[in-house]
Every structure is written in structure tokens, then in C-alpha cells.
Write an enzyme that holds these catalytic residues in place. Structure first.
Site, mmCIF file in Angstrom:
data_model
loop_
_atom_site.group_PDB
_atom_site.id
_atom_site.type_symbol
_atom_site.label_atom_id
_atom_site.label_comp_id
_atom_site.label_asym_id
_atom_site.label_seq_id
_atom_site.Cartn_x
_atom_site.Cartn_y
_atom_site.Cartn_z
ATOM 1 N N THR A 1 16.728 -5.544 0.548
ATOM 2 C CA THR A 1 17.592 -5.284 1.700
ATOM 3 C C THR A 1 18.635 -6.383 1.872
ATOM 4 O O THR A 1 19.803 -6.115 2.163
ATOM 5 C CB THR A 1 16.743 -5.191 2.980
ATOM 6 O OG1 THR A 1 15.710 -4.239 2.782
ATOM 7 C CG2 THR A 1 17.590 -4.785 4.168
ATOM 8 N N TYR B 1 13.822 6.715 7.500
ATOM 9 C CA TYR B 1 14.555 7.807 8.155
ATOM 10 C C TYR B 1 13.754 9.111 8.217
ATOM 11 O O TYR B 1 13.704 9.751 9.254
ATOM 12 C CB TYR B 1 15.912 8.056 7.475
ATOM 13 C CG TYR B 1 16.809 8.983 8.277
ATOM 14 C CD1 TYR B 1 17.435 8.529 9.433
ATOM 15 C CD2 TYR B 1 16.995 10.311 7.903
ATOM 16 C CE1 TYR B 1 18.234 9.374 10.190
ATOM 17 C CE2 TYR B 1 17.787 11.167 8.650
ATOM 18 C CZ TYR B 1 18.402 10.697 9.792
ATOM 19 O OH TYR B 1 19.181 11.536 10.534
ATOM 20 N N TYR C 1 6.243 -2.246 0.337
ATOM 21 C CA TYR C 1 7.048 -2.975 1.326
ATOM 22 C C TYR C 1 6.999 -2.222 2.639
ATOM 23 O O TYR C 1 7.491 -1.096 2.738
ATOM 24 C CB TYR C 1 8.479 -3.123 0.813
ATOM 25 C CG TYR C 1 9.430 -3.889 1.704
ATOM 26 C CD1 TYR C 1 8.988 -4.693 2.752
ATOM 27 C CD2 TYR C 1 10.810 -3.811 1.486
ATOM 28 C CE1 TYR C 1 9.873 -5.392 3.543
ATOM 29 C CE2 TYR C 1 11.707 -4.513 2.269
ATOM 30 C CZ TYR C 1 11.241 -5.294 3.305
ATOM 31 O OH TYR C 1 12.126 -5.990 4.094
ATOM 32 N N ARG D 1 12.986 -1.274 10.069
ATOM 33 C CA ARG D 1 14.053 -0.609 9.312
ATOM 34 C C ARG D 1 13.698 0.827 8.935
ATOM 35 O O ARG D 1 14.594 1.654 8.779
ATOM 36 C CB ARG D 1 14.364 -1.401 8.039
ATOM 37 C CG ARG D 1 15.044 -2.740 8.296
ATOM 38 C CD ARG D 1 15.460 -3.399 6.992
ATOM 39 N NE ARG D 1 16.099 -4.681 7.212
ATOM 40 C CZ ARG D 1 17.403 -4.863 7.460
ATOM 41 N NH1 ARG D 1 18.204 -3.808 7.517
ATOM 42 N NH2 ARG D 1 17.898 -6.066 7.636
ATOM 43 N N LYS E 1 4.418 -6.475 0.646
ATOM 44 C CA LYS E 1 5.268 -7.318 1.488
ATOM 45 C C LYS E 1 5.155 -6.743 2.891
ATOM 46 O O LYS E 1 5.651 -5.658 3.179
ATOM 47 C CB LYS E 1 6.715 -7.299 1.007
ATOM 48 C CG LYS E 1 7.653 -8.137 1.877
ATOM 49 C CD LYS E 1 9.103 -8.017 1.439
ATOM 50 C CE LYS E 1 10.006 -8.811 2.381
ATOM 51 N NZ LYS E 1 11.445 -8.637 2.050
ATOM 52 N N ILE F 1 7.947 -13.309 0.796
ATOM 53 C CA ILE F 1 9.265 -12.998 0.246
ATOM 54 C C ILE F 1 10.230 -13.260 1.386
ATOM 55 O O ILE F 1 10.248 -12.535 2.381
ATOM 56 C CB ILE F 1 9.359 -11.551 -0.282
ATOM 57 C CG1 ILE F 1 8.424 -11.390 -1.490
ATOM 58 C CG2 ILE F 1 10.799 -11.216 -0.678
ATOM 59 C CD1 ILE F 1 8.310 -9.965 -2.004
#
Length: 292
Positions: free
Chosen positions: A46, A109, A135, A140, A164, A206
Site C-alpha cells: 500500500t 470493498y 495481510y 482499508r 501482517k 512490516i
């Protein structure tokens, strides 16, 4: 997967003032990480503004990082999306020989159920020729990959080796650490709670702030892994204000301004992101001078 223990950083994509990819600056940034104790590099996450890069630009970023790194550190490639078929087709067709693992974000989304998330990553695991890092970043994606789903995936697929975890929830992180199979890595995706996660049994981070201040942040993580909590927290509190600041007006606008202050790249971001404002720029500049 011990090569993914410690501090990884989510590399930015530096741009010139004309918004083209700045390969010279990217090479400098890679060398800055290698020279200051970072353990591995994450490409096209990202923070790389990968959503605004076209196919040719992504290939240029990958090529530049591979050449600049020259085999010195393990590399992880971001390969994710909310179209499962598209993700699996990319995994089947892309040359991943330079990479230790992929980092694959939970579908955004679409807001899938937990079963939908499981089936997505089942397909990713079956398509990927190299290990997979899950992840989870609900801020997000608009959905939270729950510990039960992660643990189910970790038990069912040998090549799903880590997560992550960026929900910003230390209790959820501890549930993952408690329930995951032996050898599965729970990696922080939230700079501010990295140290408590590591002290609770996490494998590292990370990081975004870690690429701005790699020496200090990677030392903090290493001290945490060694359970030297007091020394580690000194570094945590030294950097804490900068963590808040770099996310205050969006990522990677904040970290790119730090790189500008360090003389590593311009602070150019692509729309819909914009540069940090004058007030935040001044505070970030002051922080860089303090750390120096």
C-alpha cells in the site's frame, strides 16, 4: 521462515516532480534500508502507492528494487486484490524467483464473509509457488479477518506462513499468537503497537516509520525479540511522536516528507493523495533534526 523475522519495511515509490517513477531515488532508499539494519524489503505494498501505478511502472519498480538490493536482503512482493481470479492468474504467470514470499491483502470493498475470505486465500495458496503472508488491514478493506479464519488457513495450507496483522487491536494480535500453529509468524502491521506485539510473541513488523528511521526502529524490534523491554521502550518512546505524525495526513505523504528531509527523494505523491501541509511539514522536519 526465519528470514521474515525482525523488521521489514513497506517501500515507497519515489516520484520525480513530473510524477514519473524516480529509479535513482528508489535505489538510494533501498541502500539506506540495507545499510541501517532492516531485515527484509516489501515491494508494491500500500505504501508504494501501487493503486496508482500502471503495469509498466510496477515492473520498473520491481526491476529497480531487485537490482539495487543485489541479493542482500529477502524480498516480499505485494500481490493482492478483490478479484480472486485476477490475483491467482498473476501468481501463476509472474516470475517470483527473486522473492521469498508474497504479501496478499484481504479483499477490499467487496466486504466478504469469513468463509469468503477463507476461500479467497485458499485459491491464493493453491496458485502461489512461494510462501504467502496474509495481510489484515480492516481500516482499508472494510472487513476484519478474524483470528479463527487466520488460524484455519494456517492449519490447512503449509505455504500460508505468516500474517501482517494491522487491525490495531493488541487483544486480537494476542489471540493470533496464542492460537496459530508452531512456526506461523504474527507480524505487526501497526507501527505503534509493534513492540507490545513482539513482546507478546510476535515475529516483528512490516513497517512504514521503520524505513524513515531504520537504525532506531530495527534496533527496537531486535531488543523486543530479545525480551529487553526497558531498552526497547526507550526507542519506542523516542519514535512514537513520529509514528503519529506520518499517518496524520495519509500514508505515504508523511513518510515521503521524512525522506525529503533526509535528502533521499522528493515528497511527491499521486492524486488522490496530496502532500502534507505546512504545519505538519515543519513538525516532521524538526523531528528529523532531533533524531539526527
Amino acid at each position: 521462515m526465519q528470514s521474515l523475522t525482525g523488521t521489514g519495511v513497506a517501500l515507497v515509490t519515489p516520484f520525480k516532480k513530473d510524477f514519473s517513477v524516480d529509479t535513482d531515488a528508489l535505489t538510494k532508499i533501498v541502500n539506506y534500508q540495507v545499510d541501517n539494519g532492516i531485515n527484509y524489503l516489501v515491494v508494491l505494498g500500500t505504501t508504494a502507492e501501487s493503486a496508482t501505478l500502471n503495469k509498466d511502472e510496477k515492473e520498473l519498480v520491481i526491476k529497480t528494487v531487485i537490482e539495487a538490493n543485489a541479493g542482500r536482503l529477502p524480498l516480499v512482493l505485494g500481490v493482492g486484490g478483490n478479484n480472486t481470479h485476477e490475483v491467482t492468474e498473476e501468481l501463476k504467470s509472474r516470475d517470483l524467483s527473486a522473492f521469498t514470499a508474497i504479501l496478499s491483502v484481504s479483499p477490499y470493498y467487496n466486504k466478504p464473509t469469513q468463509e469468503g475470505i477463507y476461500q479467497h486465500f485458499k485459491a491464493v495458496a493453491q496458485a502461489s509457488p512461494i510462501p504467502v503472508i496474509l495481510y489484515n488491514v480492516p481500516g482499508r478493506t472494510a472487513s476484519n479477518m478474524l483470528p479463527a479464519t487466520v488460524i484455519r488457513l494456517a492449519n490447512d495450507f503449509e505455504n500460508i506462513v505468516a500474517i501482517k496483522e494491522a487491525a490495531g487491536d493488541i487483544v486480537q494480535a494476542m489471540r493470533l499468537i496464542q492460537g496459530a500453529p508452531k512456526g506461523f509468524l504474527v507480524i505487526s502491521g501497526d507501527d505503534m503497537i509493534t513492540l507490545p506485539m513482539v513482546l507478546a510473541g510476535g515475529a516483528g513488523v512490516i513497517s512504514v516509520i521503520g524505513e524513515g528511521f531504520p537504525k532506531q526502529f530495527s534496533k527496537m524490534v531486535q531488543l523486543g525479540l530479545e525480551k529487553k523491554a526497558d531498552e526497547a521502550y526507550e526507542l519506542h518512546y523516542l519514535l512514537a511522536d513520529s509514528i503519529d505524525m506520518i499517518f496524520e495526513q495519509g500514508n505515504p505523504a508523511g513518510i515521503k516528507h521524512i525522506f525529503k528531509a533526509l535528502g533521499l527523494c522528493e515528497d511527491v505523491v499521486r492524486l488522490p493523495l496530496v502532500n502534507v501541509n505546512e504545519d505538519l511539514a515543519g513538525r516532521l522536519n524538526a523531528f528529523v533534526e532531533k533524531i539526527r
